[in-house]
Each structure stands twice: as structure tokens, then as C-alpha cells.
Write a protein that holds these residues in place. Sequence first.
Motif, PDB file in Angstrom:
ATOM      1  N   LEU A  95      -3.577  -8.285  -6.446  1.00 21.38           N
ATOM      2  CA  LEU A  95      -4.837  -8.843  -5.960  1.00 21.38           C
ATOM      3  C   LEU A  95      -5.806  -9.098  -7.112  1.00 21.38           C
ATOM      4  N   VAL A  96      -5.958  -8.141  -7.995  1.00 23.32           N
ATOM      5  CA  VAL A  96      -6.879  -8.287  -9.119  1.00 23.32           C
ATOM      6  C   VAL A  96      -6.482  -9.467  -9.996  1.00 23.32           C
ATOM      7  N   GLU A  97      -5.192  -9.700 -10.127  1.00 26.63           N
ATOM      8  CA  GLU A  97      -4.712 -10.823 -10.940  1.00 26.63           C
ATOM      9  C   GLU A  97      -4.902 -12.169 -10.253  1.00 26.63           C
ATOM     10  N   SER A  98      -4.832 -12.209  -8.920  1.00 31.46           N
ATOM     11  CA  SER A  98      -4.700 -13.492  -8.233  1.00 31.46           C
ATOM     12  C   SER A  98      -5.768 -13.848  -7.205  1.00 31.46           C
ATOM     13  N   TYR A  99      -6.742 -12.980  -6.957  1.00 24.45           N
ATOM     14  CA  TYR A  99      -7.671 -13.235  -5.846  1.00 24.45           C
ATOM     15  C   TYR A  99      -8.461 -14.531  -5.991  1.00 24.45           C
ATOM     16  N   SER A 120       0.237  -5.341   5.561  1.00 23.25           N
ATOM     17  CA  SER A 120      -1.049  -5.144   6.230  1.00 23.25           C
ATOM     18  C   SER A 120      -1.172  -3.738   6.785  1.00 23.25           C
ATOM     19  N   GLY A 121      -0.121  -3.251   7.424  1.00 20.75           N
ATOM     20  CA  GLY A 121      -0.153  -1.906   7.987  1.00 20.75           C
ATOM     21  C   GLY A 121      -0.306  -0.835   6.929  1.00 20.75           C
ATOM     22  N   VAL A 122       0.423  -0.974   5.846  1.00 20.65           N
ATOM     23  CA  VAL A 122       0.364   0.007   4.762  1.00 20.65           C
ATOM     24  C   VAL A 122      -1.017   0.010   4.111  1.00 20.65           C
ATOM     25  N   VAL A 123      -1.536  -1.157   3.781  1.00 24.75           N
ATOM     26  CA  VAL A 123      -2.840  -1.247   3.119  1.00 24.75           C
ATOM     27  C   VAL A 123      -3.932  -0.672   4.014  1.00 24.75           C
ATOM     28  N   LYS A 124      -3.891  -0.988   5.285  1.00 22.65           N
ATOM     29  CA  LYS A 124      -4.884  -0.469   6.235  1.00 22.65           C
ATOM     30  C   LYS A 124      -4.802   1.056   6.316  1.00 22.65           C
ATOM     31  N   LYS A 129      -8.937  -0.452   4.875  1.00 31.61           N
ATOM     32  CA  LYS A 129      -9.301  -1.871   4.952  1.00 31.61           C
ATOM     33  C   LYS A 129      -8.035  -2.700   5.084  1.00 31.61           C
ATOM     34  N   THR A 130      -8.171  -3.862   5.702  1.00 28.41           N
ATOM     35  CA  THR A 130      -7.024  -4.761   5.806  1.00 28.41           C
ATOM     36  C   THR A 130      -6.846  -5.530   4.501  1.00 28.41           C
ATOM     37  N   VAL A 131      -5.694  -6.156   4.358  1.00 33.40           N
ATOM     38  CA  VAL A 131      -5.444  -7.000   3.187  1.00 33.40           C
ATOM     39  C   VAL A 131      -6.504  -8.099   3.123  1.00 33.40           C
ATOM     40  N   GLY A 132      -6.769  -8.727   4.252  1.00 30.90           N
ATOM     41  CA  GLY A 132      -7.780  -9.786   4.293  1.00 30.90           C
ATOM     42  C   GLY A 132      -9.151  -9.302   3.885  1.00 30.90           C
ATOM     43  N   GLU A 133      -9.520  -8.098   4.297  1.00 33.59           N
ATOM     44  CA  GLU A 133     -10.826  -7.547   3.899  1.00 33.59           C
ATOM     45  C   GLU A 133     -10.890  -7.321   2.396  1.00 33.59           C
ATOM     46  N   TRP A 134      -9.795  -6.823   1.803  1.00 32.48           N
ATOM     47  CA  TRP A 134      -9.756  -6.642   0.350  1.00 32.48           C
ATOM     48  C   TRP A 134      -9.917  -7.988  -0.359  1.00 32.48           C
TER      49      TRP A 134
END
Length: 188
Positions: A95-99, A120-124, A129-134
Motif C-alpha cells: 500500500l505504501v508503495e502504490s496508493y 479484506s477479512g484479514v486486514v479488518k 479497518k478495511t482495505v478500502g479504508e486504509w
Amino acid sequence: PKLGNVLSLFFYLKDYPCFDLTPHEQEVVKEYHAFIRKRLRNKEALYRRDVVTGLMQGFFFELCTVFANHAPANAATIKNKSRKEYIFERFYESLVESYQSERSVKYYADQLCLTPKHLSGVVKEVSGKTVGEWIDELVVLEAKALLNSSSMNIQEIADRLNFANQSFFGKYFKHYTGMSPKEYRKSR
């Protein structure tokens, strides 16, 4: 600091979010805060953005030191990382590399050879937070930073953050902040 070290602190702070700062640590935080605010207010400074970026980097290192001082000496090894924590770390690194250019859950899931639903389940579960929220949080923070401390116009910011056009960027930004990029810039 290396991302792995920071993420170890993240996981520790997730379990133990509150701790008391020593008087010295309180003073360090206050000094950085006051100095950064002062530099941000100096609109005429030629290298304002670079100065503030450097100060924020220094402040971040100081905070990591404070956190490390309050975590047990072996906080990173108190427990072995679970598979889910490992997945979250890899997701966050990607995410940090590609957001700035990638905003789809599928992209990040593909990077980790996972299904979007599993990621999504793991990140939440790990972060709350969800992947989308991140993704949205990082994009909005970058947009705010660019609006606050750069001379880029709104179209240039939209291009840099890989939006199809300025209008789409404006709608996206307003959805998350409640104001248009132009209104946000004027309010600062």
C-alpha cells in the motif's frame, strides 16, 4: 525506521494503546509540535515543504523511540507473528508503495496472491479497518498534504494521485472531507 520495526510497534500499540509519557518525552512532543506549526505558518518560506517534511521525519523517529522505550525490550518477539499479521504487513508495505496509483482491493490482493475477500477479512481483523479504508485514508492524507504545502494546482494533484480528472478527484475528496479541494486549501 524499517517498516518491519514500525509494524512491530503498531502491533504492540494495538494491544496496549495507552501509556504515560515521561516529562521529558512530553516536552519533546510539545517542542516538535510548536516548531512544526511555526514552520507551516511561514507561507513565504522558499523551502517550507522540505523543512516541514524533514521535521516530520525527525518527529516520527522521536515517536518511534518513545514507543520503543515504553514497549517491553523484546516486544517484537513477545509473540511470533501470526499468518494474519504477516499478511497485514505485506499489504501495508504494498500500500505504501502504490496508493498514489492503485486504489483497488483486487490489486493488493493480487500482489499477495490472495482473494480480495480473504485480504479484506484479514486486514479488518488485524487492524480494525478495511482495505478500502486504509487506501482512502492514505490518498486523502496525501491530497491534504499536497493542498496544504505545495504550489501544485488541483489538476496537478489529481494527476499525481492518478485520478481520471479534476472533477472526479474533487468529488472523491469532498466525500471524505466534507469540502472541495479548493475550499480545503482556502481554509488552511
